[in-house]
Design a protein around this motif. Structure first.
Motif, PDB file in Angstrom:
ATOM      1  N   ARG A   1      -5.766  12.341   1.277  1.00 23.55           N
ATOM      2  CA  ARG A   1      -4.724  11.581   0.564  1.00 23.55           C
ATOM      3  C   ARG A   1      -5.340  10.684  -0.481  1.00 23.55           C
ATOM      4  O   ARG A   1      -6.547  10.400  -0.454  1.00 23.55           O
ATOM      5  CB  ARG A   1      -3.906  10.736   1.550  1.00 23.55           C
ATOM      6  CG  ARG A   1      -4.710   9.591   2.169  1.00 23.55           C
ATOM      7  CD  ARG A   1      -4.034   8.998   3.394  1.00 23.55           C
ATOM      8  NE  ARG A   1      -4.711   7.787   3.861  1.00 23.55           N
ATOM      9  CZ  ARG A   1      -5.800   7.795   4.640  1.00 23.55           C
ATOM     10  NH1 ARG A   1      -6.351   8.937   5.005  1.00 23.55           N
ATOM     11  NH2 ARG A   1      -6.337   6.654   5.038  1.00 23.55           N
TER      12      ARG A   1
ATOM     13  N   GLU B   1       0.847  -1.196   0.000  1.00 24.98           N
ATOM     14  CA  GLU B   1       0.000   0.000   0.000  1.00 24.98           C
ATOM     15  C   GLU B   1       0.881   1.242   0.000  1.00 24.98           C
ATOM     16  O   GLU B   1       1.907   1.281   0.684  1.00 24.98           O
ATOM     17  CB  GLU B   1      -0.926  -0.002   1.218  1.00 24.98           C
ATOM     18  CG  GLU B   1      -1.882   1.167   1.260  1.00 24.98           C
ATOM     19  CD  GLU B   1      -2.890   1.049   2.393  1.00 24.98           C
ATOM     20  OE1 GLU B   1      -3.587   2.043   2.660  1.00 24.98           O
ATOM     21  OE2 GLU B   1      -2.985  -0.039   3.009  1.00 24.98           O
TER      22      GLU B   1
ATOM     23  N   ASN C   1      -4.554   6.821  -1.876  1.00 22.09           N
ATOM     24  CA  ASN C   1      -3.830   5.580  -1.631  1.00 22.09           C
ATOM     25  C   ASN C   1      -3.911   4.663  -2.846  1.00 22.09           C
ATOM     26  O   ASN C   1      -4.939   4.614  -3.530  1.00 22.09           O
ATOM     27  CB  ASN C   1      -4.403   4.826  -0.429  1.00 22.09           C
ATOM     28  CG  ASN C   1      -3.937   5.406   0.891  1.00 22.09           C
ATOM     29  OD1 ASN C   1      -3.264   6.446   0.923  1.00 22.09           O
ATOM     30  ND2 ASN C   1      -4.324   4.752   1.986  1.00 22.09           N
TER      31      ASN C   1
ATOM     32  N   HIS D   1       0.259  12.240  -0.549  1.00 24.42           N
ATOM     33  CA  HIS D   1      -0.361  13.469  -0.058  1.00 24.42           C
ATOM     34  C   HIS D   1      -0.147  14.624  -1.028  1.00 24.42           C
ATOM     35  O   HIS D   1      -0.627  15.733  -0.784  1.00 24.42           O
ATOM     36  CB  HIS D   1       0.197  13.822   1.323  1.00 24.42           C
ATOM     37  CG  HIS D   1      -0.140  12.821   2.370  1.00 24.42           C
ATOM     38  ND1 HIS D   1       0.660  11.737   2.668  1.00 24.42           N
ATOM     39  CD2 HIS D   1      -1.228  12.725   3.199  1.00 24.42           C
ATOM     40  CE1 HIS D   1       0.112  11.011   3.618  1.00 24.42           C
ATOM     41  NE2 HIS D   1      -1.052  11.606   3.967  1.00 24.42           N
TER      42      HIS D   1
ATOM     43  N   SER E   1       0.779   5.635   0.046  1.00 21.86           N
ATOM     44  CA  SER E   1      -0.008   6.846   0.285  1.00 21.86           C
ATOM     45  C   SER E   1       0.641   8.051  -0.387  1.00 21.86           C
ATOM     46  O   SER E   1       1.878   8.202  -0.328  1.00 21.86           O
ATOM     47  CB  SER E   1      -0.144   7.119   1.787  1.00 21.86           C
ATOM     48  OG  SER E   1      -0.946   6.135   2.405  1.00 21.86           O
TER      49      SER E   1
END
Length: 416
Positions: A409, A306, A411, A310, A308
């Motif tokens: 965010r 995973e 993901n 931003h 992320s």
């Protein structure tokens, strides 16, 4: 008549004198050939060397005195065996000139760790042959010497095989029956006596797994090295079972079943430095920097499932991607291109500002906008799905400005 008798007596005297004065060529110098046994299994852990020191060994072979040649052959074996070879050895003789020993068999060098100097010193101590030829007694005595020995044994007998009858063959067969597959007998014939050769062949055959050869065939260094190798040196040790011996294996400890190259190293088809069996991204283009799993070092770290982001930003209250985000999205495109088997779910997340229903809808539209961008850049839509979770999966405190920024965010989650 008296004259004829006198002539016969004279002829026998001359023949006797000629025999007594017979001279033989010295055994030629020997240059040993080194044997590199490193990385090879040792076929024999014990070796018994038996020297024929009976009267017939004082005869010619024809160019050398047989006894001199027999001793030289055993000395040359000692010179050829690797000095550090972990084998227990002994030297035994039979026959003997009465001035040397009245025993019909003698242990010249008792069983112990192979020591080249000790073996050659023991052989140097017996300078003349004589007496009868009780090879069978030496074989029997050697068998007693081997009681309690562990591992496999080579019995090497150097003899002319003359005047012995069938007793040595019976003794060899009896010892073979006693020791089984752990004993192999090798015979080395000196001289050219046909009956002697037949006997030596039979003794070797009784040993089952040895062979017969001749002293003349072992006089040079290369031939002796070949003999020692056949007797003592086994196949290359392959500790990891990859088909490449330890001595040649540049990658020891390869896991079972892994395909390797000629150097024993796991195959690396795409030449990225990560072997195929560990490579999660096979077929990486040449020159691409990869991580420990063989995957390109990209924004999608292959050690994770995973990721992320931003810095994928949108117009306020819209699902329109800001141009400042294009660099990050293009890096994601490149990562997906370098990992063509990877499939992902694009997730949109918001903070708690605004209603829950609004944020759920906004997050779904923004996730779909990212999918559309990636597809427009050439990523197959079949590799992508999208979902919006609104404010339901925060990763930070929504009561602070910093926390809300972290919660907004995009993901990417691995789905295969």
């Amino acid at each position: 008549m008296k004259s004829l008798f006198a002539k016969l007596i004279f002829a026998f005297m001359v023949a006797g004198l000629l025999s007594a004065c017979a001279t033989f060529q010295p055994v030629p110098p020997f240059s040993p050939v080194d044997i590199d046994a490193g990385g090879h299994a040792l076929k024999k852990q014990n070796a018994v060397f038996i020297l024929d020191a009976s009267a017939s060994m004082e005869e010619g072979s024809p160019q050398y005195k047989k006894f001199d040649q027999a001793k030289a052959l055993l000395e040359n074996m000692a010179k050829t065996m690797p000095a550090n070879m972990p084998v227990q050895t002994e030297v035994r003789s039979f026959g003997h000139d009465p001035k040397f020993s009245s025993a019909i068999t003698e242990l010249l060098d008792d069983m112990g760790a192979f020591n080249r100097k000790d073996m050659t010193t023991a052989l140097a101590g017996i300078s003349k042959a004589g007496g009868t030829s009780p090879m069978e007694t030496a074989i029997d005595a050697a068998g007693e010497d081997l009681d309690g020995a562990s591992g496999n044994t080579a019995m090497i007998i150097v003899s002319d095989g003359k005047n012995m009858g069938s007793a040595p063959v019976a003794a060899a067969a009896a010892l073979k029956e006693k020791m089984g597959d752990s004993l192999c007998i090798y015979t080395v014939l000196v001289g050219d006596d046909a009956a002697g050769q037949k006997l030596m062949d039979a003794v070797a055959e009784a040993g089952g797994c040895g062979f017969a050869t001749t002293g003349d065939a072992l006089m040079d260094g290369a031939a002796m090295a070949g003999f020692i190798t056949k007797v003592f040196i086994g196949d290359a040790i392959d500790s990891d079972g990859d088909g490449v011996g330890d001595m040649m294996d540049k990658c020891p400890g390869t896991p079972a079943g892994v395909k390797v190259d000629a150097a024993g190293c796991p195959l690396d088809s795409d030449k990225d430095g990560v072997p195929d069996y560990l490579d999660k991204c096979p077929g990486t283009p040449a020159g691409t920097k990869v991580d420990s799993t063989g995957c390109p070092i990209t924004v999608l770290d292959s050690s994770k499932d995973e990721w992320s982001f931003h810095d994928i930003l949108f117009d306020v209250n819209k699902a329109v991607i800001k141009p400042v985000s294009f660099g990050t999205l293009d890096a994601i495109v490149q990562a997906l291109q370098q990992r063509p088997r990877l499939t992902v779910r694009i997730e949109g997340h918001t903070d708690i500002t605004g209603s829950h229903a609004y944020n759920m809808d906004l997050s779904k539209r923004r996730a779909k906008a990212v999918v559309d961008y990636l597809v427009n850049k050439g990523i197959a839509s079949s590799r992508l799905t999208s979902e919006g979770y609104g404010p339901d999966r925060p990763i930070a405190d929504n009561n602070t400005k910093e926390g809300r920024a972290l919660n907004r965010r995009v993901n990417l989650v691995k789905t295969n």
